[in-house]
Structure formats: C-alpha cells, structure tokens
Design an enzyme around this catalytic site. Structure first.
Site, PDB file in Angstrom:
ATOM      1  N   CYS A  97       0.817  -1.209   0.000  1.00 25.62           N
ATOM      2  CA  CYS A  97       0.000   0.000   0.000  1.00 25.62           C
ATOM      3  C   CYS A  97       0.851   1.261   0.000  1.00 25.62           C
ATOM      4  CB  CYS A  97      -0.911   0.020   1.229  1.00 25.62           C
ATOM      5  SG  CYS A  97      -2.056  -1.362   1.329  1.00 25.62           S
ATOM      6  N   SER A 140       7.972   2.040   7.953  1.00 24.03           N
ATOM      7  CA  SER A 140       6.555   2.023   7.608  1.00 24.03           C
ATOM      8  C   SER A 140       5.856   3.298   8.044  1.00 24.03           C
ATOM      9  CB  SER A 140       5.863   0.819   8.262  1.00 24.03           C
ATOM     10  OG  SER A 140       6.407  -0.400   7.808  1.00 24.03           O
ATOM     11  N   GLN A 198       4.407  -9.233   3.925  1.00 23.61           N
ATOM     12  CA  GLN A 198       4.455  -8.757   2.542  1.00 23.61           C
ATOM     13  C   GLN A 198       5.833  -8.978   1.926  1.00 23.61           C
ATOM     14  OE1 GLN A 198       3.169  -4.792   3.525  1.00 23.61           O
ATOM     15  NE2 GLN A 198       1.097  -5.146   2.757  1.00 23.61           N
ATOM     16  N   SER A 222      -6.509 -10.780   1.874  1.00 21.01           N
ATOM     17  CA  SER A 222      -5.208 -10.171   2.144  1.00 21.01           C
ATOM     18  C   SER A 222      -5.028  -9.952   3.635  1.00 21.01           C
ATOM     19  CB  SER A 222      -5.091  -8.833   1.416  1.00 21.01           C
ATOM     20  OG  SER A 222      -6.092  -7.934   1.866  1.00 21.01           O
ATOM     21  N   GLU A 223      -3.788  -9.710   4.022  1.00 18.16           N
ATOM     22  CA  GLU A 223      -3.505  -9.494   5.440  1.00 18.16           C
ATOM     23  C   GLU A 223      -4.200  -8.248   5.962  1.00 18.16           C
ATOM     24  OE1 GLU A 223       0.308  -9.522   8.503  1.00 18.16           O
ATOM     25  OE2 GLU A 223       0.512 -10.199   6.443  1.00 18.16           O
ATOM     26  N   ASN A 231      -7.048  -6.934   4.885  1.00 18.40           N
ATOM     27  CA  ASN A 231      -8.461  -7.248   5.064  1.00 18.40           C
ATOM     28  C   ASN A 231      -8.681  -8.086   6.318  1.00 18.40           C
ATOM     29  OD1 ASN A 231      -9.767  -5.853   3.067  1.00 18.40           O
ATOM     30  ND2 ASN A 231     -10.202  -7.619   1.771  1.00 18.40           N
TER      31      ASN A 231
END
EC number: 1.2.1.70
Length: 335
Positions: free
Chosen positions: A61, A110, A121, A191-192, A194
């Site tokens: 993202c 991050s 990821q 996905s992680e 979600n």
C-alpha cells in the site's frame, strides 16, 4: 550455491533496490511507478549470470520497490524513467540496500511505525520471486536474513508498538458514520490488511462479516462467498477492497453496481486501486491516499537508536556475504 559472476557485486554489477514510498509519492504516482517496474522486469538480465531474470518486486500500500543484482546502467535507466513522472526515486546499493530492507522488514520504515504486516508482505514477495525465477545467492541471502532479523527485532521488543493502525482508523470512521454493528460488511480478498481489519471489527462487536475470495477457505470462521456468486445488489453496508489486481478480477458490469446501495461505504486498500478515481463517490469512498494522510497525522517518530541497531546488523550480514563471495572467487581462481 554461489553462481558464477557474483564476485562482481560492488564493481560493474550491484545489489540494489530502486523504489518510492509514501514519503515521496501520492498513490497515483506509486501506481505509475509500479507499472514502470512491472514493465522493466524483463530488462534485469545480467549477462554475467546467464539467467533470464533476477529480481524481487515488493509492492504494498505504501511502497513500490524492485530489488535486483544487476548492472548499474539498468538502475540508472529506471531512475530516469521514474523521474519523468515528476518523482525522485530512492536507490540504495550493496550495504545500504541491506540496511534498507532490514529496516523495512523490521517495521521501522513504515507509515504505521512498527506494523507487522510488512513482514508478511516482504516474505510473500520473496517467495513469489523464488518460485518464478532462479534467484541469485545474494538475493536469497538478503531476503532470508532480513526476514530473520526483522522477526528477531520484534521478538526482542525493538519494534515500537503500532498504536495507530489502519484497523483503528476504519473503526473510528465507522463510528463517525454511525454504522450499526449489525450492518453487513463485505471483504473482497483474503489479504492481510483485510484480515486485520475484519478481526479487529469483530472484536469491536461487528457480527455480520463476509469474505469473498477466489475459492472457499476451509479454515475461515466467518461467512464466505466465492467471486462467481458475488452480487453488489446484496445489502452490504460497507465493502472493503483488499486484493491485488482486483480491478481486473471482476467483470466491469459487476463493478458498475457497487454504488447501487444508498449510503454504501467503500474502503479501497488495493494498489493499484480497484476503483478508478473518476468512478467513485468521494463522500462514500476512501483509498490509501486518504488513509495515508490520516496515518501521517498520527505517526510517531522512529527511534534513531532502533534504526542504528538494525543497520548495524545489516552491515554485518553484508560483510558476511562479501566474505563468502571472496572465498568462492579464490576457490575458482585456484581451480
């Protein structure tokens, strides 16, 4: 096994990473950079290795990065192409590439400082590349050690606790909009991000949660619907889009009906975005740009001592790699 030619790292051939993150770019620019890197992957063919490809593409993202053992000219060419977008990419080589990935895997680079999602990821990007290519020893070594030390760093309590996270943002946004906890929530993609949002909302009392994925997930304790059975006419109050390449995974006719339910809210976690910006209702839609702005406002500053600690570990591994390559070079010369 060390491949022939890898002793040239640091001379004509570099171990490097080129990319952009939330610091330098908007979501739209990251999407454009991702397209450039995807198109350029076939160019990473160091002749000395006699291999078709040798790279790992990390797309999340908040960052898009390509790691490779390749001639410096290829990195320079990519940098020039990215700069045409009005973006200045970062490029780290050799020991600085090690230090960068170690800090990324440890959650210190991050937007959500100390997040754990990035570890998974990085691992998935590495494993996918390893399945699709014959990676160089240097790339295997880099990613395996970064993943190992990122995990060790967290276990020792080095990574800060991520008090402000995307699940917390979503929870606050649903409260602000007064979404009832009996409302039907749909998560498209396993996905992680979600999963983390769904499990957080379930702990907050939301009970009607449905996951949509390509196939049934036998271990999932929540409701499920496969993509072929998905219908946006069903009364989902909130829809979460969290799967890569989701824009092309569902038919256009289905996407057209996503706004048919009045006051439906859509969170688009996908990169590239699942919904093009010109098709959305801004007051009912949040993408990663808007989410990033909120996270940036609440972001904690990274502890420089934590950064220095991980960088020192990374430099030691870089030296270890070079020693192994030098030994291999000596053996080859004496053979």
């Amino acid at each position: 096994m060390v491949r022939e030619g890898e002793e040239r790292i640091g001379n004509r051939v570099l171990l490097g990473v080129i990319g952009v993150s939330y610091r330098e770019t908007t979501l739209q620019q990251r999407e454009q950079v991702l397209h450039i890197l995807q198109q350029a992957q076939g160019s990473f063919r160091p002749e000395v290795f006699q291999e078709e490809r040798d790279y790992v593409l990390l797309a999340t993202c908040h960052r898009v990065e390509l790691y490779s053992v390749a001639p410096a000219e290829l990195f320079d060419s990519l940098a020039q192409e990215i700069k045409l977008l009005g973006v200045s990419p970062y490029f780290y080589r050799n020991q600085d590439c090690f230090a960068h990935l170690f800090c990324v895997a440890g959650g210190l680079d991050s937007l959500v400082l100390g997040e754990t999602e990035i570890q998974g990821q990085v691992k998935r990007a590495y494993l996918q590349a390893a399945r699709e290519q014959k990676l160089s020893f240097a790339l295997h070594f880099l990613f395996q050690k970064a993943l190992k030390e990122g995990k060790v760093f967290r276990a020792k309590g080095g990574a800060p606790y991520a008090a402000i996270t995307i699940p917390i943002l979503v929870d606050q946004e649903l409260r602000r909009r007064q979404i009832d906890k009996k409302a039907s929530l749909l998560f498209i993609g396993y996905s992680e991000i979600n999963r983390s949002v769904a499990y957080h909302l379930r702990r907050q009392g939301f009970s009607c949660i449905t996951f949509c994925s390509r196939q049934q997930l036998p271990t999932l304790s929540m409701r499920q619907v496969v993509r072929e059975e998905l219908c946006f006419q069903d009364p989902y109050r909130v829809v979460f889009l969290g799967s890569l390449e989701l824009q092309y995974a569902l038919p256009h006719s289905l996407w057209e009906s996503i706004w048919d339910i009045p006051d439906r809210i859509v969170f688009d976690f996908a990169v590239p975005r699942a919904l093009p910006s010109h098709t959305v209702f801004p007051h009912r839609y949040m993408d990663m740009d808007q989410i990033s702005d909120w996270l940036r406002e609440h972001r904690k500053e990274v502890n420089s001592a934590h950064l220095d600690s991980l960088r020192e570990v990374a430099y030691r591994y870089w030296n270890s790699l070079n020693q192994r390559l030098e030994r291999h070079d000596c053996v080859g010369a004496n053979a």
